[in-house]
Design a protein around this motif. Structure first.
Motif, PDB file in Angstrom:
ATOM      1  N   TRP A  29       1.001  -1.194  -0.164  1.00 16.56           N
ATOM      2  CA  TRP A  29       0.240   0.040   0.012  1.00 16.56           C
ATOM      3  C   TRP A  29       0.787   1.274  -0.111  1.00 16.56           C
ATOM      4  N   SER A  30       0.442   2.166  -0.894  1.00 20.21           N
ATOM      5  CA  SER A  30       1.307   3.543  -0.793  1.00 20.21           C
ATOM      6  C   SER A  30       1.163   4.300   0.558  1.00 20.21           C
ATOM      7  N   ASP A  31       0.193   4.218   1.337  1.00 19.07           N
ATOM      8  CA  ASP A  31       0.059   4.898   2.756  1.00 19.07           C
ATOM      9  C   ASP A  31       0.780   4.104   3.556  1.00 19.07           C
ATOM     10  N   VAL A  32       2.214   4.477   3.665  1.00 15.15           N
ATOM     11  CA  VAL A  32       3.017   3.946   4.675  1.00 15.15           C
ATOM     12  C   VAL A  32       2.660   4.227   6.388  1.00 15.15           C
ATOM     13  N   LEU A  33       2.126   5.528   6.544  1.00 14.37           N
ATOM     14  CA  LEU A  33       1.728   5.823   7.850  1.00 14.37           C
ATOM     15  C   LEU A  33       0.896   5.042   8.382  1.00 14.37           C
ATOM     16  N   VAL A  34      -0.383   4.613   7.553  1.00 11.17           N
ATOM     17  CA  VAL A  34      -1.183   3.854   7.971  1.00 11.17           C
ATOM     18  C   VAL A  34      -0.990   2.347   8.294  1.00 11.17           C
ATOM     19  N   ILE A  35       0.142   1.875   7.299  1.00 14.20           N
ATOM     20  CA  ILE A  35       0.651   0.575   7.631  1.00 14.20           C
ATOM     21  C   ILE A  35       1.266   0.665   9.168  1.00 14.20           C
ATOM     22  N   GLU A  36       2.151   1.589   9.499  1.00 12.30           N
ATOM     23  CA  GLU A  36       2.667   1.663  10.726  1.00 12.30           C
ATOM     24  C   GLU A  36       1.479   1.461  11.684  1.00 12.30           C
ATOM     25  N   LYS A  37       0.607   2.371  11.606  1.00 12.11           N
ATOM     26  CA  LYS A  37      -0.674   2.142  12.483  1.00 12.11           C
ATOM     27  C   LYS A  37      -0.984   0.787  12.575  1.00 12.11           C
ATOM     28  N   GLU A  38      -1.466   0.071  11.627  1.00 13.87           N
ATOM     29  CA  GLU A  38      -2.030  -1.145  11.676  1.00 13.87           C
ATOM     30  C   GLU A  38      -1.165  -2.214  12.130  1.00 13.87           C
ATOM     31  N   ILE A  39       0.357  -2.255  11.940  1.00 15.99           N
ATOM     32  CA  ILE A  39       1.131  -2.783  12.669  1.00 15.99           C
ATOM     33  C   ILE A  39       1.272  -2.670  14.327  1.00 15.99           C
ATOM     34  N   ALA A  40       1.357  -1.476  14.623  1.00 16.65           N
ATOM     35  CA  ALA A  40       1.150  -1.352  16.125  1.00 16.65           C
ATOM     36  C   ALA A  40      -0.218  -1.856  16.758  1.00 16.65           C
ATOM     37  N   GLU A  41      -1.219  -1.642  16.041  1.00 23.57           N
ATOM     38  CA  GLU A  41      -2.375  -2.314  16.703  1.00 23.57           C
ATOM     39  C   GLU A  41      -2.486  -3.625  16.693  1.00 23.57           C
ATOM     40  N   ILE A  42      -2.018  -4.378  15.672  1.00 24.66           N
ATOM     41  CA  ILE A  42      -1.960  -5.715  15.445  1.00 24.66           C
ATOM     42  C   ILE A  42      -0.860  -6.299  16.457  1.00 24.66           C
ATOM     43  N   ALA A  43       0.266  -5.756  16.494  1.00 27.70           N
ATOM     44  CA  ALA A  43       1.258  -6.148  17.437  1.00 27.70           C
ATOM     45  C   ALA A  43       0.952  -6.217  18.875  1.00 27.70           C
ATOM     46  N   SER A  44      -0.076  -5.239  19.153  1.00 24.23           N
ATOM     47  CA  SER A  44      -0.378  -5.054  20.681  1.00 24.23           C
ATOM     48  C   SER A  44      -1.113  -6.455  21.084  1.00 24.23           C
ATOM     49  N   ARG A  45      -1.652  -6.922  20.221  1.00 23.92           N
ATOM     50  CA  ARG A  45      -2.493  -8.145  20.271  1.00 23.92           C
ATOM     51  C   ARG A  45      -1.822  -9.589  20.213  1.00 23.92           C
ATOM     52  N   LEU A  46      -0.444  -9.407  19.922  1.00 29.79           N
ATOM     53  CA  LEU A  46       0.379 -10.747  19.831  1.00 29.79           C
ATOM     54  C   LEU A  46       1.146 -10.949  21.286  1.00 29.79           C
ATOM     55  N   HIS A  47       1.339 -12.004  21.785  1.00 29.97           N
ATOM     56  CA  HIS A  47       1.907 -12.394  22.754  1.00 29.97           C
ATOM     57  C   HIS A  47       3.298 -13.426  22.610  1.00 29.97           C
ATOM     58  N   ASP A  48       4.206 -13.490  23.341  1.00 23.85           N
ATOM     59  CA  ASP A  48       5.162 -14.316  23.330  1.00 23.85           C
ATOM     60  C   ASP A  48       4.774 -15.647  23.497  1.00 23.85           C
ATOM     61  N   GLY A  49       5.240 -16.428  22.651  1.00 26.92           N
ATOM     62  CA  GLY A  49       4.781 -17.808  22.781  1.00 26.92           C
ATOM     63  C   GLY A  49       3.906 -18.136  21.564  1.00 26.92           C
TER      64      GLY A  49
END
Length: 224
Positions: A29-49
């Motif tokens: 996607w050309s909108d890299v700032l939204v990609i970074e927001k998307e990554i931050a939101e999803i990463a917050s829901r991932l856990h070690d293991g």
């Protein structure tokens, strides 16, 4: 309702993106700032293991961000071989320093080669909207259900008709023309998706993580 592009035209478009952008985030996607927001939101829901499947991973940019932040076992699949070639090049450079593991392979969201009930988290970002009709989108949604273990979480980040319509109504109030749906996309009806997967999945949250950003960039910025 169908996409204005055929399945072959959609595939050709994303192959061109892979060749053009190589390992840059703009390949998806050309909108890299939204990609970074998307990554931050999803990463917050991932856990070690966690055992994680990233479906439609493109060149692995987001996949690698998750793998660098959390001690997870993550597998990225994409149906464009040229995207996976770039993802595997990324893996070669990053693998020694990752806290967990990361791998990539070619895969089709409508017929995943993954075993049933095998992932704690399944990530899908702007992938279902690239299927040409609702029937294929339903097949994809049920494949995502199938590979998710009982009690696991489907992290679905897709463009919706509801969000698109709200944004265009807001633009109309300020005399701005509507933003068209890209011809290679078929945006999802949020309510229809929820009904389709309600037999096996329960809705936990709807997060509009980029709504303020869209108002700023798609309404306020054009006015200024």
């Amino acid at each position: 309702m169908k996409s204005r592009f055929t399945a072959e035209e959609i595939r050709s478009f994303w192959t061109e993106q892979a060749v053009l952008h190589k390992q840059a985030p703009a390949a998806s996607w050309s909108d890299v700032l939204v990609i970074e927001k998307e990554i931050a939101e999803i990463a917050s829901r991932l856990h070690d293991g966690d055992r994680v499947l990233d479906v439609g991973c493109a060149n692995g940019y987001s996949t690698a961000c998750y793998a660098q932040q959390k001690k997870i076992s993550i597998r990225g699949v994409d149906y464009i071989p040229e995207m996976i070639t770039q993802a595997q090049e990324r893996l070669k450079a990053l693998a020694p320093g990752l806290p967990g593991t990361m791998e990539f392979d070619v895969g089709d969201i409508t017929r995943l080669a993954e075993p049933a009930d095998s992932y704690d988290k399944v990530i899908v970002t702007r992938v279902v909207i690239n299927l040409p009709d609702w029937e294929k989108q339903c097949v994809a949604l049920h494949e995502l259900e199938r590979v998710l273990r009982p009690g696991g979480t489907l992290l679905l980040s897709e463009a919706t008709l509801q969000g698109w319509s709200k944004l265009n109504r807001f633009r109309e109030e300020w005399g701005l023309p509507p933003i068209p749906m890209p011809p290679f996309n078929l945006y999802l009806d949020e309510d229809r998706v929820i009904r389709e997967v309600s037999g096996r999945l329960r809705l936990c949250a709807v997060v509009n993580f980029a709504s303020s950003y869209y108002v700023g960039t798609r309404v306020l910025k054009p006015l200024l």
